[in-house]
Design a protein around this motif. Structure first.
Motif, short mmCIF file in Angstrom:
data_model
loop_
_atom_site.label_atom_id
_atom_site.label_comp_id
_atom_site.label_asym_id
_atom_site.label_seq_id
_atom_site.Cartn_x
_atom_site.Cartn_y
_atom_site.Cartn_z
N SER A 1 12.51 -3.44 -0.68
CA SER A 1 12.07 -2.31 0.14
C SER A 1 10.89 -1.59 -0.52
O SER A 1 9.97 -1.13 0.15
N MET A 2 10.91 -1.54 -1.83
CA MET A 2 9.78 -0.95 -2.56
C MET A 2 8.54 -1.82 -2.36
O MET A 2 7.42 -1.30 -2.16
N GLU B 1 7.95 -3.71 0.17
CA GLU B 1 7.54 -3.55 1.56
C GLU B 1 6.71 -2.28 1.73
O GLU B 1 5.72 -2.26 2.48
N GLU B 2 7.11 -1.22 1.06
CA GLU B 2 6.33 0.01 1.12
C GLU B 2 4.91 -0.21 0.59
O GLU B 2 3.94 0.35 1.11
N ASN C 1 2.92 -2.04 3.27
CA ASN C 1 2.61 -1.21 4.43
C ASN C 1 1.75 0.01 4.10
O ASN C 1 1.34 0.72 5.00
N SER C 2 1.52 0.25 2.84
CA SER C 2 0.83 1.47 2.44
C SER C 2 -0.66 1.45 2.77
O SER C 2 -1.39 0.54 2.37
N GLU D 1 6.71 11.41 5.87
CA GLU D 1 7.59 10.25 5.80
C GLU D 1 8.82 10.44 6.68
O GLU D 1 9.35 9.47 7.21
N GLN E 1 17.04 3.05 9.48
CA GLN E 1 17.12 3.94 8.32
C GLN E 1 18.03 5.12 8.61
O GLN E 1 18.76 5.60 7.75
N ILE F 1 11.87 6.93 -0.15
CA ILE F 1 10.52 6.54 0.26
C ILE F 1 9.50 7.52 -0.30
O ILE F 1 8.45 7.13 -0.81
N LYS G 1 6.47 6.79 -2.93
CA LYS G 1 5.06 7.03 -2.57
C LYS G 1 4.28 7.64 -3.71
O LYS G 1 3.09 7.40 -3.90
#
Length: 487
Positions: A55-56, A58-59, A62-63, A451, A459, A477, A481
Motif C-alpha cells: 500500500s505504501m 501504491e501511494e 499514485n503520487s 487525503e 478504506q 496515508i 505522504k
C-alpha cells in the motif's frame, strides 16, 4: 491492512475454529493447539506486513508529487526475512527524470539499503543468539519460520562496526579511586585471513585483550560473600603491536576523561598479571599505578615450591614473609635456597621462571601492600572466562583473526548491556538525498483534509468491521505522504 484482515476473517478465523475444535475433542493435544494458533497469527502478521508495504508502494505510484522528479520504470517481486518469517511483496522501480538513476523509492523511505534482505528485528535476534552460542543457532533464531545460513550470520558479524567514542557527559562523576583490571584470552585460530595460511605452529593463537574500568566492588546482598563491580565499563578486541596497545589504552583513557572528573581522582589502580602491555597503561592513564594480581603471584609461588613435598609449606611461608616485610633480598635468598635443593631440570626451570616473575614485578607486589583499604582484588581471570572463553576458547572452535576480533567486540558490547537492535541500526549508512528534493509545501493539517476526501469505500470498511483498527487508514496515508514529499 484491510485486505489481510478481511482475508483473516474469511479464512483465518475458520482455521482457528478448526484448531480449537480439535483441541476440545482431545485436550491432551495442547501442543498442536498452540502450534495451530501460532501459525495462524504469524501468517496474519506476515500478510499485514506485506499489504502495508504494497500500500505504501501504491501511494508512491499514485503520487502526483512523486511525478515531478520520478517516473515508473517497472514493478518487481521481492522478499524480506523478518523475525516473523519471510515477507513477499511487490515494489516499484522508479527512474529519476534529471539523472536517469533508478531506485526503489520504497526502500529509501523505509531506510533499506539495496543489498539488505533481512529486517533489523531479524538481524538483532540473530546477533542475540550468535553472541552466546553459534553462528548456526543465530541463523535459526533470526526468524520464526525461516532459517538463515551460518555463513550469512558470520558475514553479518564480520561486517559489524562498533563505535568507540564515549558519550559526552555534562556533569562528570566525582570519585576518589578508579580501578582497571586487564588480561587476555588465548583463542585457537583455524586460519588468519583464509584457510591454509597458517604455517608456523605458534601463529595459530590469537590473544584478544580485555580491560574494564570500575569504581570499586560491593556485596551482592547483605552478608553475601559474592561481590559485584560498581559501574563497570568493558573494553576489548585484538590490539596487536605497540600501536594497537596504544590505541587500546587511549580508548580507555577517553572514556575515563569523558565520564569522570579527573581532578577529583586520587589514584587509578591498574590490576593485572604484569604483562608488558598491561603495565604500559601507566603511560597513557594519568595518575595510574600498576598492582600485580595476587592470583598470579600465588600461582608462581606455588609452582616454585610444590615439588618440595613436606618442606613446601615452609618455603611458601618464607616467601610470603619476605613479601610482607617488603624485603626483596630475602625473597631472592629464599628462591636461591629452593634452587640449591632442586635437582630435576624441568622443576629448576619452573623455580627460575617463578623467581624472575616475582622479583621482576616486585614494585607491583609492593603497591598491592600499600593503602589496602582503597584497593580491591583483581577479577580479570573470571571475566576472561565469562566474557571471552565461554564463547571462543573453552570449546574446540576454529576462528579467523578477524572473526576473533569481531566476536570479542560483540561480547564486550553485550557485557556493556548494549542493545542489539541499536547496534544493527548503527550499521546503516546515511542514504544520499534524491535529486530534485524540494521543501515541503503542505502542512500536516492540510494533508489530513485533502487525503480524507480520497478515502475509498474499501478504506472506510475499517470503520465498520467488528475488529477495531487502532491506526486509522487516513492517518496512515497522511503520515506516509510526509515521506513522499521528501523525494
Amino acid at each position: 491492512m484491510i485486505k489481510s484482515i478481511q482475508q483473516f476473517e474469511e479464512n483465518g478465523a475458520k482455521n482457528l475454529t478448526g484448531v480449537l475444535e480439535k483441541f476440545l475433542k482431545d485436550p491432551q493435544q495442547q501442543a498442536e493447539f498452540i502450534y495451530g494458533i501460532t501459525d495462524s497469527v504469524v501468517q496474519l502478521g506476515l500478510d499485514m506486513i506485506a499489504e502495508t508495504f504494497e500500500s505504501m508502494d501504491e501511494e508512491l505510484r499514485n503520487s502526483g508529487y512523486r511525478r515531478r522528479n520520478w517516473v515508473i520504470s517497472r514493478r518487481d517481486e521481492t522478499s524480506l526475512i523478518t523475525s516473523l518469517g519471510t515477507v513477499r511483496y511487490c515494489k516499484t522501480l522508479f527512474k529519476n527524470k534529471k539523472t536517469g538513476a533508478c531506485e526503489y523509492l520504497l526502500d529509501r523511505i523505509m531506510g533499506l539499503e539495496s543489498h539488505v534482505r533481512m529486517t533489523e528485528d531479524a538481524q538483532a535476534q540473530m546477533l542475540e543468539e550468535a553472541v552466546d552460542s553459534s553462528y548456526r543457532k543465530g541463523g535459526i533464531r533470526a526468524s520464526l519460520s525461516e532459517k538463515v545460513s551460518k555463513q550469512t550470520v558470520k558475514n553479518k558479524i564480520h561486517d559489524l562496526k562498533f563505535h568507540t567514542k564515549p558519550e559526552k557527559i555534562e556533569n562528570k562523576k566525582q570519585v576518589s579511586y578508579l580501578y582497571i583490571d586487564a588480561d587476555e584470552d588465548h583463542v585457537s585460530l583455524q586460519y588468519l585471513e583464509k584457510k591454509g595460511d597458517i604455517t608456523k605452529p605458534r601463529s595459530n593463537t590469537s590473544m584478544p585483550k580485555i580491560a574494564y574500568v570500575y569504581e570499586g566492588a560491593e556485596s551482592e546482598a547483605p552478608k553475601s560473600e559474592r561481590f559485584k563491580l560498581i559501574n563497570p565499563k568493558y573494553f576489548g578486541g585484538i590490539y596487536e603491536g605497540s600501536k594497537g596497545v596504544e590505541q587500546f589504552w587511549r580508548e580507555i583513557y577517553e572514556y575515563i576523561s569523558a565520564t569522570y572528573d579527573m581532578d577529583a581522582i586520587k589514584q587509578i589502580y591498574i590490576n593485572g598479571d604484569g604483562a608488558a602491555w598491561i603495565k604500559s597503561g601507566r603511560k597513557f592513564i594519568a595518575g595510574s599505578t600498576f598492582v600485580l594480581d595476587k592470583f598470579h603471584m600465588q600461582k608462581y609461588i606455588t609452582a616454585a615450591t610444590s615439588h618440595l613435598m613436606d618442606s613446601s609449606e615452609d618455603a611458601r611461608s618464607e616467601l610470603y614473609g619476605a613479601i610482607h616485610k617488603r624485603a626483596k633480598w630475602m625473597a631472592s635468598e629464599t628462591f636461591e635456597k629452593i634452587l640449591n635443593i632442586t635437582e630435576n631440570e624441568a622443576q629448576r626451570k619452573k623455580v627460575e621462571s617463578s623467581m624472575a616473575y616475582i622479583l621482576g614485578h616486585w614494585d607491583g607486589i609492593m603497591q598491592g601492600l600499600r593503602n589496602k583499604e582503597t584497593q580491591v582484588g583483581c577479577s580479570a581471570e573470571g571475566h576472561v572466562s565469562h566474557i571471552y572463553a565461554d564463547r571462543m576458547s573453552s570449546r574446540p572452535l576454529g576462528w579467523s583473526k578477524h572473526g576473533v576480533h569481531q566476536m570479542a567486540k560483540l561480547r564486550i558490547y553485550k557485557a556493556n548491556k548494549g542493545n542489539m537492535l541499536e547496534l544493527v541500526r548503527m550499521q546503516k549508512q546515511e542514504l544520499p538525498m534524491a535529486v530534485g528534493t524540494e521543501e515541503r509545501i503542505y502542512l500536516s493539517s492540510e494533508m489530513f483534509r485533502s487525503e480524507s476526501k480520497r478515502l475509498t469505500e474499501e478504506q472506510r470498511y475499517v470503520e465498520r468491521i467488528t475488529h477495531s483498527i487502532p491506526f486509522p487508514e487516513v492517518k496512515k496515508i497522511a503520515y506516509f505522504k510526509n515521506h513522499i514529499w521528501g523525494l
